[in-house]
Design a protein around this motif. Structure first.
Motif, PDB file in Angstrom:
ATOM      1  N   ASP A  77      -6.285  -6.886   0.421  1.00  0.00           N
ATOM      2  CA  ASP A  77      -5.226  -7.809  -0.014  1.00  0.00           C
ATOM      3  C   ASP A  77      -3.984  -7.036  -0.443  1.00  0.00           C
ATOM      4  O   ASP A  77      -2.851  -7.405  -0.111  1.00  0.00           O
ATOM      5  CB  ASP A  77      -5.716  -8.660  -1.187  1.00  0.00           C
ATOM      6  CG  ASP A  77      -6.757  -9.693  -0.791  1.00  0.00           C
ATOM      7  OD1 ASP A  77      -6.983  -9.877   0.416  1.00  0.00           O
ATOM      8  OD2 ASP A  77      -7.347 -10.307  -1.699  1.00  0.00           O
ATOM      9  N   PHE A  78      -4.205  -5.984  -1.209  1.00  0.00           N
ATOM     10  CA  PHE A  78      -3.097  -5.142  -1.673  1.00  0.00           C
ATOM     11  C   PHE A  78      -2.335  -4.563  -0.481  1.00  0.00           C
ATOM     12  O   PHE A  78      -1.100  -4.535  -0.470  1.00  0.00           O
ATOM     13  CB  PHE A  78      -3.653  -4.032  -2.566  1.00  0.00           C
ATOM     14  CG  PHE A  78      -2.650  -2.999  -3.002  1.00  0.00           C
ATOM     15  CD1 PHE A  78      -1.402  -3.357  -3.501  1.00  0.00           C
ATOM     16  CD2 PHE A  78      -2.965  -1.647  -2.930  1.00  0.00           C
ATOM     17  CE1 PHE A  78      -0.483  -2.395  -3.916  1.00  0.00           C
ATOM     18  CE2 PHE A  78      -2.054  -0.677  -3.345  1.00  0.00           C
ATOM     19  CZ  PHE A  78      -0.809  -1.050  -3.827  1.00  0.00           C
ATOM     20  N   ASN A  79      -3.051  -4.119   0.524  1.00  0.00           N
ATOM     21  CA  ASN A  79      -2.410  -3.570   1.714  1.00  0.00           C
ATOM     22  C   ASN A  79      -1.519  -4.621   2.384  1.00  0.00           C
ATOM     23  O   ASN A  79      -0.416  -4.318   2.840  1.00  0.00           O
ATOM     24  CB  ASN A  79      -3.472  -3.065   2.692  1.00  0.00           C
ATOM     25  CG  ASN A  79      -2.878  -2.298   3.856  1.00  0.00           C
ATOM     26  OD1 ASN A  79      -2.273  -1.247   3.684  1.00  0.00           O
ATOM     27  ND2 ASN A  79      -3.041  -2.842   5.072  1.00  0.00           N
ATOM     28  N   HIS A  80      -1.987  -5.866   2.427  1.00  0.00           N
ATOM     29  CA  HIS A  80      -1.178  -6.949   3.006  1.00  0.00           C
ATOM     30  C   HIS A  80       0.115  -7.149   2.214  1.00  0.00           C
ATOM     31  O   HIS A  80       1.184  -7.390   2.795  1.00  0.00           O
ATOM     32  CB  HIS A  80      -1.985  -8.250   3.026  1.00  0.00           C
ATOM     33  CG  HIS A  80      -3.009  -8.315   4.119  1.00  0.00           C
ATOM     34  ND1 HIS A  80      -2.684  -8.237   5.454  1.00  0.00           N
ATOM     35  CD2 HIS A  80      -4.352  -8.450   4.066  1.00  0.00           C
ATOM     36  CE1 HIS A  80      -3.786  -8.319   6.189  1.00  0.00           C
ATOM     37  NE2 HIS A  80      -4.813  -8.445   5.361  1.00  0.00           N
ATOM     38  N   VAL A  81       0.024  -7.057   0.888  1.00  0.00           N
ATOM     39  CA  VAL A  81       1.202  -7.232   0.039  1.00  0.00           C
ATOM     40  C   VAL A  81       2.207  -6.107   0.293  1.00  0.00           C
ATOM     41  O   VAL A  81       3.408  -6.345   0.454  1.00  0.00           O
ATOM     42  CB  VAL A  81       0.797  -7.280  -1.448  1.00  0.00           C
ATOM     43  CG1 VAL A  81       2.038  -7.252  -2.337  1.00  0.00           C
ATOM     44  CG2 VAL A  81      -0.029  -8.522  -1.736  1.00  0.00           C
ATOM     45  N   VAL A  82       1.710  -4.872   0.351  1.00  0.00           N
ATOM     46  CA  VAL A  82       2.594  -3.731   0.617  1.00  0.00           C
ATOM     47  C   VAL A  82       3.289  -3.913   1.962  1.00  0.00           C
ATOM     48  O   VAL A  82       4.504  -3.712   2.085  1.00  0.00           O
ATOM     49  CB  VAL A  82       1.803  -2.405   0.587  1.00  0.00           C
ATOM     50  CG1 VAL A  82       2.680  -1.245   1.057  1.00  0.00           C
ATOM     51  CG2 VAL A  82       1.273  -2.130  -0.816  1.00  0.00           C
ATOM     52  N   GLU A  83       2.543  -4.309   2.963  1.00  0.00           N
ATOM     53  CA  GLU A  83       3.122  -4.486   4.298  1.00  0.00           C
ATOM     54  C   GLU A  83       4.139  -5.625   4.334  1.00  0.00           C
ATOM     55  O   GLU A  83       5.076  -5.593   5.138  1.00  0.00           O
ATOM     56  CB  GLU A  83       2.011  -4.714   5.318  1.00  0.00           C
ATOM     57  CG  GLU A  83       1.172  -3.455   5.570  1.00  0.00           C
ATOM     58  CD  GLU A  83       0.183  -3.619   6.708  1.00  0.00           C
ATOM     59  OE1 GLU A  83      -0.180  -4.770   7.010  1.00  0.00           O
ATOM     60  OE2 GLU A  83      -0.212  -2.585   7.287  1.00  0.00           O
ATOM     61  N   ALA A  84       3.973  -6.627   3.460  1.00  0.00           N
ATOM     62  CA  ALA A  84       4.921  -7.742   3.428  1.00  0.00           C
ATOM     63  C   ALA A  84       6.316  -7.266   3.025  1.00  0.00           C
ATOM     64  O   ALA A  84       7.320  -7.853   3.430  1.00  0.00           O
ATOM     65  CB  ALA A  84       4.431  -8.824   2.462  1.00  0.00           C
ATOM     66  N   PHE A  85       6.390  -6.180   2.241  1.00  0.00           N
ATOM     67  CA  PHE A  85       7.694  -5.632   1.856  1.00  0.00           C
ATOM     68  C   PHE A  85       8.352  -4.863   3.009  1.00  0.00           C
ATOM     69  O   PHE A  85       9.539  -4.592   2.960  1.00  0.00           O
ATOM     70  CB  PHE A  85       7.539  -4.710   0.647  1.00  0.00           C
ATOM     71  CG  PHE A  85       7.498  -5.427  -0.674  1.00  0.00           C
ATOM     72  CD1 PHE A  85       8.662  -5.682  -1.378  1.00  0.00           C
ATOM     73  CD2 PHE A  85       6.295  -5.850  -1.214  1.00  0.00           C
ATOM     74  CE1 PHE A  85       8.635  -6.335  -2.597  1.00  0.00           C
ATOM     75  CE2 PHE A  85       6.254  -6.504  -2.436  1.00  0.00           C
ATOM     76  CZ  PHE A  85       7.424  -6.754  -3.127  1.00  0.00           C
ATOM     77  N   SER A  86       7.553  -4.463   3.998  1.00  0.00           N
ATOM     78  CA  SER A  86       8.021  -3.784   5.223  1.00  0.00           C
ATOM     79  C   SER A  86       8.773  -2.485   4.966  1.00  0.00           C
ATOM     80  O   SER A  86       9.676  -2.124   5.721  1.00  0.00           O
ATOM     81  CB  SER A  86       8.877  -4.732   6.084  1.00  0.00           C
ATOM     82  OG  SER A  86      10.119  -5.019   5.470  1.00  0.00           O
ATOM     83  N   TYR A  87       8.412  -1.776   3.900  1.00  0.00           N
ATOM     84  CA  TYR A  87       8.972  -0.442   3.681  1.00  0.00           C
ATOM     85  C   TYR A  87       8.221   0.563   4.541  1.00  0.00           C
ATOM     86  O   TYR A  87       7.019   0.427   4.756  1.00  0.00           O
ATOM     87  CB  TYR A  87       8.842  -0.024   2.209  1.00  0.00           C
ATOM     88  CG  TYR A  87       9.598  -0.886   1.239  1.00  0.00           C
ATOM     89  CD1 TYR A  87      10.943  -1.197   1.445  1.00  0.00           C
ATOM     90  CD2 TYR A  87       8.974  -1.388   0.097  1.00  0.00           C
ATOM     91  CE1 TYR A  87      11.640  -1.989   0.540  1.00  0.00           C
ATOM     92  CE2 TYR A  87       9.663  -2.173  -0.813  1.00  0.00           C
ATOM     93  CZ  TYR A  87      10.988  -2.475  -0.583  1.00  0.00           C
ATOM     94  OH  TYR A  87      11.675  -3.252  -1.472  1.00  0.00           O
ATOM     95  N   ALA A  88       8.926   1.575   4.999  1.00  0.00           N
ATOM     96  CA  ALA A  88       8.279   2.625   5.783  1.00  0.00           C
ATOM     97  C   ALA A  88       7.316   3.407   4.890  1.00  0.00           C
ATOM     98  O   ALA A  88       7.596   3.667   3.720  1.00  0.00           O
ATOM     99  CB  ALA A  88       9.319   3.560   6.381  1.00  0.00           C
ATOM    100  N   GLU A  89       6.187   3.787   5.460  1.00  0.00           N
ATOM    101  CA  GLU A  89       5.200   4.572   4.720  1.00  0.00           C
ATOM    102  C   GLU A  89       5.622   6.039   4.716  1.00  0.00           C
ATOM    103  O   GLU A  89       6.224   6.543   5.662  1.00  0.00           O
ATOM    104  CB  GLU A  89       3.826   4.441   5.374  1.00  0.00           C
ATOM    105  CG  GLU A  89       2.723   5.174   4.621  1.00  0.00           C
ATOM    106  CD  GLU A  89       1.355   4.991   5.268  1.00  0.00           C
ATOM    107  OE1 GLU A  89       0.347   5.380   4.652  1.00  0.00           O
ATOM    108  OE2 GLU A  89       1.296   4.449   6.397  1.00  0.00           O
ATOM    109  N   ILE A  90       5.315   6.737   3.628  1.00  0.00           N
ATOM    110  CA  ILE A  90       5.554   8.176   3.574  1.00  0.00           C
ATOM    111  C   ILE A  90       4.198   8.871   3.462  1.00  0.00           C
ATOM    112  O   ILE A  90       3.361   8.487   2.647  1.00  0.00           O
ATOM    113  CB  ILE A  90       6.483   8.558   2.400  1.00  0.00           C
ATOM    114  CG1 ILE A  90       6.900  10.030   2.493  1.00  0.00           C
ATOM    115  CG2 ILE A  90       5.847   8.275   1.048  1.00  0.00           C
ATOM    116  CD1 ILE A  90       8.040  10.405   1.568  1.00  0.00           C
TER     117      ILE A  90
END
Length: 327
Positions: A77-90
């Protein structure tokens, strides 16, 4: 303050008032109900996408946002929330902390023994390429202790400049050099337990040296250990969004571990930091920090340019905090 029908501000006793009338950190909950089961995860994701400009403006003004009471029940669920912000991963290539991938863009925050505290720091301030935003997620609520205290970095800069202007001037001119001695085996008893093989994602010394060089790290081999030196890097940075200088360094951070492991920070010109400055630095951090006890499902989003974070010792298990780093 609220936006649309989804988010509402709530106030917690630990928050600190800011000059702009907001609180640090901002704390958001679902607007239309106190019962999180009435809100679906996809509603939260859609609200993030819809109100992202407002959320980013709030983050820029407050430095950190705690999302509480939303239906975030698992690392997935947390991963889905992070992806909803659509910031590039580092990627965490070159990082010093022990971390393990959990799912998607989600990692353990730090796998060192939870009874050990972690000093205040900006995430990967010792690296030329560092995240601008960090997400934390409470997967298992601590029994007691184990908070993630946060501090606004511009306040630390301003107070240190007031008390120790000479030190701040030297830091601004010369920056900091970071030196880490890394062995080829993990040390689970230390907050710097990561070995050079996992740090550079290879067991080949030549490949490790090449990858280190791309990260701005100079490697010197001492048997099977690596002495990794980075910098000098800026110790004070200018945050363009807030138009403020921030204290982007862990000047007093020194770790010593078994088997020769160590991590230490020096001013670029070799000047020492006075004991008085160290004492004032730590005192300011404790006076200005906010430590909100974690609740299951909490998500904390911080601007890594504006906010330092740490970890208080866990007094009563369990505790599981996960993290995701964004460019």
């Amino acid at each position: 303050m609220a936006t649309g029908k989804f988010f509402r501000d709530i106030e917690l006793p630990q928050q600190k008032p800011l000059d702009n009338g907001l609180l640090f950190p901002a704390v958001l909950s679902p607007n239309h109900t106190n019962d999180s089961t009435a809100v679906e995860l996809h509603d939260f994701e859609e609200a993030i996408r819809t109100h992202k400009p407002w959320l980013e403006s709030l983050l820029q003004k407050s430095g950190a946002i705690l999302f509480r009471g939303f239906p975030v029940a698992s690392p997935s669920d947390f991963n889905h929330v992070v992806e909803a912000f659509s910031y590039a991963e580092i990627p965490y290539l070159g990082g010093i902390a022990p971390r393990t991938k959990v799912v998607g863009r989600v990692y353990t925050a730090n796998e060192s023994p939870p009874h050990m505290g972690i000093p205040f720091h900006h995430e990967m301030s010792y690296a030329p390429d560092f995240p601008t935003k960090v997400f934390f997620f409470c997967d298992e609520e601590p029994g007691k202790g184990g908070e993630t205290p946060i501090v606004l970095s511009h306040i630390l800069y301003e107070k240190m400049k007031e008390k120790h202007p000479e030190l701040v001037a030297v830091l601004e001119e010369h920056g900091l050099t970071y030196t880490e001695v890394i062995t080829d085996e993990d040390d689970p008893s230390s907050v710097i337990s990561r070995n050079w093989k996992s740090k550079f994602n290879t067991d080949d010394k030549n490949v490790a040296a090449e990858r280190a060089a791309k990260l701005g790290i100079k490697i010197e081999w001492i048997g099977n250990a690596a002495k990794a030196t980075t910098g000098p890097l800026p110790a004070i940075r200018f945050d363009k969004e807030s138009r403020r200088k921030t204290w982007f360094n862990p000047i007093t951070t020194t770790y010593s571990g078994p088997a020769g492991k160590s991590f230490f920070v020096e001013i670029g010109n070799g000047d020492p930091v006075s004991d008085d400055a160290v004492e004032d630095y730590r005192k300011i951090l404790e006076e200005e920090c906010v430590a909100i006890p974690w609740k299951k499902g909490d998500i904390l989003l911080i601007s890594n340019l504006m906010v330092l974070h740490g970890r208080r010792p866990l007094l009563k298990p369990p505790r599981r905090i996960l993290a995701s780093l964004c460019k």
